[in-house]
Design a protein around this motif. Structure first.
Motif, PDB file in Angstrom:
ATOM      1  N   ARG A  11       0.804  -1.257   0.191  1.00  0.00           N
ATOM      2  CA  ARG A  11      -0.150  -0.017  -0.047  1.00  0.00           C
ATOM      3  C   ARG A  11       0.825   1.167  -0.154  1.00  0.00           C
ATOM      4  NH1 ARG A  11      -3.762   2.240  -2.375  1.00  0.00           N
ATOM      5  NH2 ARG A  11      -4.786   3.950  -1.014  1.00  0.00           N
ATOM      6  N   ALA A  12       1.839   1.184   0.863  1.00  0.00           N
ATOM      7  CA  ALA A  12       2.819   2.563   0.817  1.00  0.00           C
ATOM      8  C   ALA A  12       3.619   2.552  -0.595  1.00  0.00           C
ATOM      9  CB  ALA A  12       3.941   2.141   1.824  1.00  0.00           C
ATOM     10  N   TYR A  13       3.997   1.686  -1.125  1.00  0.00           N
ATOM     11  CA  TYR A  13       4.362   1.820  -2.446  1.00  0.00           C
ATOM     12  C   TYR A  13       3.349   2.389  -3.609  1.00  0.00           C
ATOM     13  CZ  TYR A  13       6.760   0.686  -6.930  1.00  0.00           C
ATOM     14  OH  TYR A  13       7.561   0.780  -8.183  1.00  0.00           O
ATOM     15  N   ILE A  14       2.255   1.978  -3.418  1.00  0.00           N
ATOM     16  CA  ILE A  14       1.137   2.495  -4.268  1.00  0.00           C
ATOM     17  C   ILE A  14       0.994   4.042  -4.056  1.00  0.00           C
ATOM     18  CG2 ILE A  14      -1.441   2.424  -4.716  1.00  0.00           C
ATOM     19  CD1 ILE A  14      -1.281  -0.765  -4.220  1.00  0.00           C
ATOM     20  N   LEU A  15       0.884   4.298  -2.675  1.00  0.00           N
ATOM     21  CA  LEU A  15       0.561   5.746  -2.298  1.00  0.00           C
ATOM     22  C   LEU A  15       1.743   6.369  -2.930  1.00  0.00           C
ATOM     23  CD1 LEU A  15      -0.733   5.272   1.266  1.00  0.00           C
ATOM     24  CD2 LEU A  15      -2.125   5.984  -0.709  1.00  0.00           C
ATOM     25  N   TRP A  16       3.213   5.975  -2.669  1.00  0.00           N
ATOM     26  CA  TRP A  16       4.408   6.602  -3.220  1.00  0.00           C
ATOM     27  C   TRP A  16       4.299   7.057  -4.817  1.00  0.00           C
ATOM     28  CZ3 TRP A  16       8.748   4.241  -5.786  1.00  0.00           C
ATOM     29  CH2 TRP A  16       9.806   4.969  -5.805  1.00  0.00           C
ATOM     30  N   GLU A  17       3.959   5.979  -5.530  1.00  0.00           N
ATOM     31  CA  GLU A  17       3.895   5.884  -7.056  1.00  0.00           C
ATOM     32  C   GLU A  17       2.637   7.096  -7.422  1.00  0.00           C
ATOM     33  OE1 GLU A  17       3.481   1.894  -8.657  1.00  0.00           O
ATOM     34  OE2 GLU A  17       5.350   2.094  -9.481  1.00  0.00           O
ATOM     35  N   ARG A  18       1.471   6.820  -6.631  1.00  0.00           N
ATOM     36  CA  ARG A  18       0.299   7.763  -6.904  1.00  0.00           C
ATOM     37  C   ARG A  18       0.775   9.309  -6.748  1.00  0.00           C
ATOM     38  NH1 ARG A  18      -4.225   7.842  -2.766  1.00  0.00           N
ATOM     39  NH2 ARG A  18      -2.695   9.292  -1.799  1.00  0.00           N
ATOM     40  N   ASP A  19       1.716   9.694  -5.791  1.00  0.00           N
ATOM     41  CA  ASP A  19       2.304  11.030  -5.491  1.00  0.00           C
ATOM     42  C   ASP A  19       3.387  11.323  -6.189  1.00  0.00           C
ATOM     43  OD1 ASP A  19       0.159  11.368  -3.964  1.00  0.00           O
ATOM     44  OD2 ASP A  19       1.217  11.220  -2.041  1.00  0.00           O
ATOM     45  N   GLY A  20       3.967  10.633  -7.313  1.00  0.00           N
ATOM     46  CA  GLY A  20       5.071  10.968  -8.330  1.00  0.00           C
ATOM     47  C   GLY A  20       6.427  10.433  -7.935  1.00  0.00           C
ATOM     48  N   ARG A  21       6.429   9.492  -6.789  1.00  0.00           N
ATOM     49  CA  ARG A  21       7.666   9.008  -6.415  1.00  0.00           C
ATOM     50  C   ARG A  21       8.405  10.056  -5.706  1.00  0.00           C
ATOM     51  NH1 ARG A  21       9.595   4.388 -11.022  1.00  0.00           N
ATOM     52  NH2 ARG A  21       7.518   3.526 -10.819  1.00  0.00           N
ATOM     53  N   ALA A  22       8.118  10.705  -4.633  1.00  0.00           N
ATOM     54  CA  ALA A  22       8.746  11.632  -3.848  1.00  0.00           C
ATOM     55  C   ALA A  22       9.855  10.855  -3.060  1.00  0.00           C
ATOM     56  CB  ALA A  22       7.863  12.642  -3.278  1.00  0.00           C
ATOM     57  N   MET A  23      11.099  11.487  -3.301  1.00  0.00           N
ATOM     58  CA  MET A  23      12.251  10.573  -2.688  1.00  0.00           C
ATOM     59  C   MET A  23      12.303  11.301  -1.156  1.00  0.00           C
ATOM     60  SD  MET A  23      13.156   8.798  -4.818  1.00  0.00           S
ATOM     61  CE  MET A  23      14.796   8.257  -4.400  1.00  0.00           C
ATOM     62  N   GLY A  24      12.719  10.437  -0.115  1.00  0.00           N
ATOM     63  CA  GLY A  24      12.877  10.780   1.186  1.00  0.00           C
ATOM     64  C   GLY A  24      11.580  10.898   1.989  1.00  0.00           C
ATOM     65  N   ARG A  25      10.561  10.111   1.470  1.00  0.00           N
ATOM     66  CA  ARG A  25       9.211  10.307   2.119  1.00  0.00           C
ATOM     67  C   ARG A  25       8.732   9.006   2.623  1.00  0.00           C
ATOM     68  NH1 ARG A  25       5.333  14.385   0.553  1.00  0.00           N
ATOM     69  NH2 ARG A  25       4.703  14.180   2.845  1.00  0.00           N
ATOM     70  N   ASP A  26       9.655   8.166   2.717  1.00  0.00           N
ATOM     71  CA  ASP A  26       9.288   6.598   2.943  1.00  0.00           C
ATOM     72  C   ASP A  26       8.402   6.344   4.178  1.00  0.00           C
ATOM     73  OD1 ASP A  26      11.566   7.420   4.030  1.00  0.00           O
ATOM     74  OD2 ASP A  26      12.239   5.324   4.169  1.00  0.00           O
ATOM     75  N   GLU A  27       9.026   7.099   5.092  1.00  0.00           N
ATOM     76  CA  GLU A  27       8.136   7.020   6.296  1.00  0.00           C
ATOM     77  C   GLU A  27       6.707   7.593   6.467  1.00  0.00           C
ATOM     78  OE1 GLU A  27      10.278   8.315   9.957  1.00  0.00           O
ATOM     79  OE2 GLU A  27      12.151   7.451   9.368  1.00  0.00           O
ATOM     80  N   HIS A  28       6.635   8.692   5.780  1.00  0.00           N
ATOM     81  CA  HIS A  28       5.199   9.250   5.507  1.00  0.00           C
ATOM     82  C   HIS A  28       4.199   8.124   4.803  1.00  0.00           C
ATOM     83  CE1 HIS A  28       2.267  11.943   4.583  1.00  0.00           C
ATOM     84  NE2 HIS A  28       2.330  11.857   3.180  1.00  0.00           N
TER      85      HIS A  28
END
Length: 87
Positions: A11-28
């Protein structure tokens, strides 16, 4: 890796991809995924469980003519064999 962690990771990966793969926001994204999955989990647990009703047994079917012929065949063979042996 347990099942829960795997679901959070996906789910975190899907959210990260949806938001344009912003670097350094893995914990978010990990935290967002945890919150979403925890919010969805009680809804699944609260679903009513239904118990399947047992089916009534069907009445046995009478044997078909073909089945009766197959069962009768050995007698005919035996009679024919006896007739040949006697002659």
């Amino acid at each position: 890796m347990d099942h829960c962690e795997h679901n959070i990771r996906e789910r975190a990966y899907i959210l990260w991809e949806r938001d344009g793969r912003a670097m350094g926001r893995d914990e978010h994204y990990w935290t967002l995924a945890e919150q979403e999955l925890r919010a969805a989990a009680p809804a699944v647990e609260e679903a009513p469980r239904t118990v399947a009703k047992p089916r009534a047994k069907a009445a046995p079917k009478p044997p078909s003519k073909a089945a009766a012929a197959v069962k009768a065949a050995p007698r005919r063979r035996r009679a024919a064999a006896e007739g040949l042996a006697v002659s």
